[in-house]
Design a protein around this motif. Structure first.
Motif, mmCIF file in Angstrom:
data_model
loop_
_atom_site.group_PDB
_atom_site.id
_atom_site.type_symbol
_atom_site.label_atom_id
_atom_site.label_comp_id
_atom_site.label_asym_id
_atom_site.label_seq_id
_atom_site.Cartn_x
_atom_site.Cartn_y
_atom_site.Cartn_z
ATOM 1 N N PRO A 26 92.881 81.416 14.039
ATOM 2 C CA PRO A 26 92.431 80.971 12.709
ATOM 3 C C PRO A 26 90.993 81.382 12.423
ATOM 4 N N GLU A 27 90.162 81.379 13.440
ATOM 5 C CA GLU A 27 88.761 81.765 13.255
ATOM 6 C C GLU A 27 88.647 83.233 12.840
ATOM 7 N N TYR A 28 89.410 84.086 13.501
ATOM 8 C CA TYR A 28 89.386 85.511 13.165
ATOM 9 C C TYR A 28 89.904 85.733 11.749
ATOM 10 N N LEU A 29 91.020 85.087 11.412
ATOM 11 C CA LEU A 29 91.602 85.270 10.093
ATOM 12 C C LEU A 29 90.713 84.691 9.000
ATOM 13 N N THR A 30 90.038 83.600 9.295
ATOM 14 C CA THR A 30 89.094 83.031 8.330
ATOM 15 C C THR A 30 87.980 84.014 8.035
ATOM 16 N N ASP A 31 87.440 84.634 9.079
ATOM 17 C CA ASP A 31 86.372 85.616 8.898
ATOM 18 C C ASP A 31 86.871 86.810 8.095
ATOM 19 N N LEU A 32 88.076 87.262 8.385
ATOM 20 C CA LEU A 32 88.681 88.385 7.663
ATOM 21 C C LEU A 32 88.820 88.060 6.182
ATOM 22 N N ILE A 33 89.358 86.893 5.887
ATOM 23 C CA ILE A 33 89.593 86.483 4.496
ATOM 24 C C ILE A 33 88.272 86.315 3.746
ATOM 25 N N GLN A 34 87.317 85.672 4.390
ATOM 26 C CA GLN A 34 86.030 85.470 3.741
ATOM 27 C C GLN A 34 85.356 86.802 3.419
ATOM 28 N N ASN A 35 85.404 87.744 4.342
ATOM 29 C CA ASN A 35 84.774 89.040 4.108
ATOM 30 C C ASN A 35 85.492 89.836 3.028
ATOM 31 N N ALA A 36 86.816 89.732 2.986
ATOM 32 C CA ALA A 36 87.564 90.432 1.936
ATOM 33 C C ALA A 36 87.150 89.924 0.564
ATOM 34 N N ILE A 37 86.979 88.630 0.444
ATOM 35 C CA ILE A 37 86.577 88.040 -0.842
ATOM 36 C C ILE A 37 85.123 88.382 -1.154
ATOM 37 N N LYS A 38 84.256 88.299 -0.151
ATOM 38 C CA LYS A 38 82.837 88.592 -0.369
ATOM 39 C C LYS A 38 82.621 90.034 -0.820
ATOM 40 N N GLN A 39 83.434 90.963 -0.321
ATOM 41 C CA GLN A 39 83.266 92.374 -0.660
ATOM 42 C C GLN A 39 84.000 92.770 -1.939
ATOM 43 N N SER A 40 84.667 91.832 -2.578
ATOM 44 C CA SER A 40 85.388 92.129 -3.815
ATOM 45 C C SER A 40 84.426 92.091 -5.001
ATOM 46 N N PRO A 41 84.476 93.083 -5.864
ATOM 47 C CA PRO A 41 83.550 93.116 -7.000
ATOM 48 C C PRO A 41 83.872 92.058 -8.048
ATOM 49 N N SER A 42 82.836 91.686 -8.812
ATOM 50 C CA SER A 42 83.009 90.727 -9.902
ATOM 51 C C SER A 42 82.057 91.102 -11.031
ATOM 52 N N SER A 43 82.414 90.735 -12.245
ATOM 53 C CA SER A 43 81.584 91.091 -13.388
ATOM 54 C C SER A 43 80.206 90.450 -13.273
ATOM 55 N N PHE A 44 79.184 91.225 -13.561
ATOM 56 C CA PHE A 44 77.788 90.765 -13.475
ATOM 57 C C PHE A 44 77.457 90.257 -12.066
ATOM 58 N N ASN A 45 78.235 90.708 -11.085
ATOM 59 C CA ASN A 45 78.091 90.208 -9.707
ATOM 60 C C ASN A 45 78.095 88.684 -9.684
ATOM 61 N N SER A 46 78.979 88.106 -10.485
ATOM 62 C CA SER A 46 79.022 86.643 -10.634
ATOM 63 C C SER A 46 79.461 85.929 -9.369
ATOM 64 N N GLN A 47 80.277 86.617 -8.546
ATOM 65 C CA GLN A 47 80.792 86.012 -7.314
ATOM 66 C C GLN A 47 81.406 84.638 -7.595
ATOM 67 N N SER A 48 82.201 84.583 -8.651
ATOM 68 C CA SER A 48 82.784 83.322 -9.100
ATOM 69 C C SER A 48 84.015 82.889 -8.310
ATOM 70 N N SER A 49 84.551 83.786 -7.478
ATOM 71 C CA SER A 49 85.745 83.439 -6.704
ATOM 72 C C SER A 49 85.410 82.433 -5.609
ATOM 73 N N ARG A 50 86.291 81.470 -5.437
ATOM 74 C CA ARG A 50 86.186 80.464 -4.388
ATOM 75 C C ARG A 50 87.524 80.429 -3.642
ATOM 76 N N ALA A 51 87.513 79.992 -2.407
ATOM 77 C CA ALA A 51 88.768 79.943 -1.645
ATOM 78 C C ALA A 51 88.769 78.765 -0.694
ATOM 79 N N VAL A 52 89.931 78.189 -0.534
ATOM 80 C CA VAL A 52 90.184 77.175 0.481
ATOM 81 C C VAL A 52 91.256 77.755 1.395
ATOM 82 N N ILE A 53 90.956 77.831 2.672
ATOM 83 C CA ILE A 53 91.860 78.463 3.638
ATOM 84 C C ILE A 53 92.510 77.376 4.482
#
Length: 200
Positions: A26-53
């Protein structure tokens, strides 16, 4: 044409038959998921996406909540049983990512850039879709199967209460994942000339 990225997204498919036979922690997959979301672009670099794993009991609890809520919509016992069985196939996986968008971030952008105000909710949907796709593809590269579900808004209240989710987080999708226990369904493509136009 040969392209590594295209190869990956071509092989990424909806997998409904999933299980808990995964090697990753779970720790590895959590890191993978978090990084995938962090590296995803967003308008105005808003970084508005949130996730609960969710893993283990929390993951299974979520699909139990969905199953219980869907019983309210069942026409009869037979349809209720089918729905419960379907939710059990999702619970059979190893985890679920709940994707949210932060409405406060979107509202802040609307206030700061009123000329674009009506577009920010649309662009937020783009952002969460990209984050979902990136996460899905990242899980695929680890040999895991997944399917994207949308049981919002019928379970929004239960989710917010169960995991103490901020009121300004709006649930947008649920990505359930696990070991691949069955093949993806065949995928057909419409003709290119229907979908695309190229001008030179």
């Amino acid at each position: 044409m040969s392209n590594q990225f295209l190869d990956l997204i071509t092989k990424r498919r909806t997998i409904y038959a999933i299980g808990k036979n995964v090697e990753q922690t779970p720790e590895y997959l959590t890191d993978l998921i978090q990084n995938a979301i962090k590296q995803s672009p967003s308008s105005f670099n808003s970084q508005s996406s949130r996730a609960v794993i969710l893993f283990s009991a929390a993951h299974e609890n979520f699909w139990g909540l969905v199953a219980d809520k869907l019983k309210d919509y069942a026409k009869d016992e037979e349809s209720a049983a089918k729905t419960t069985a379907k939710m059990a196939t999702f619970a059979a996986g190893v985890g679920t990512v709940l994707f949210f968008e932060d409405l406060d971030v979107i509202k802040g952008l609307q206030d700061s850039f009123p000329s674009y105000a009506e577009n920010f909710p649309i662009w937020a949907e783009h952002s969460t879709a990209i984050a979902q796709f990136a996460t899905w593809t990242a899980l695929h590269t680890e040999g895991l199967g997944a399917s994207l579900q949308h049981y919002n808004p019928i379970v929004d209240e239960q989710v917010h209460n169960e995991w103490d989710i901020p009121a300004n987080w709006k649930l947008r999708a649920q990505l359930v994942f696990g070991s691949v226990e069955g093949e993806a369904r065949a995928k057909d493509y419409i003709a290119d000339d229907v979908r695309f136009k190229t001008f030179k």
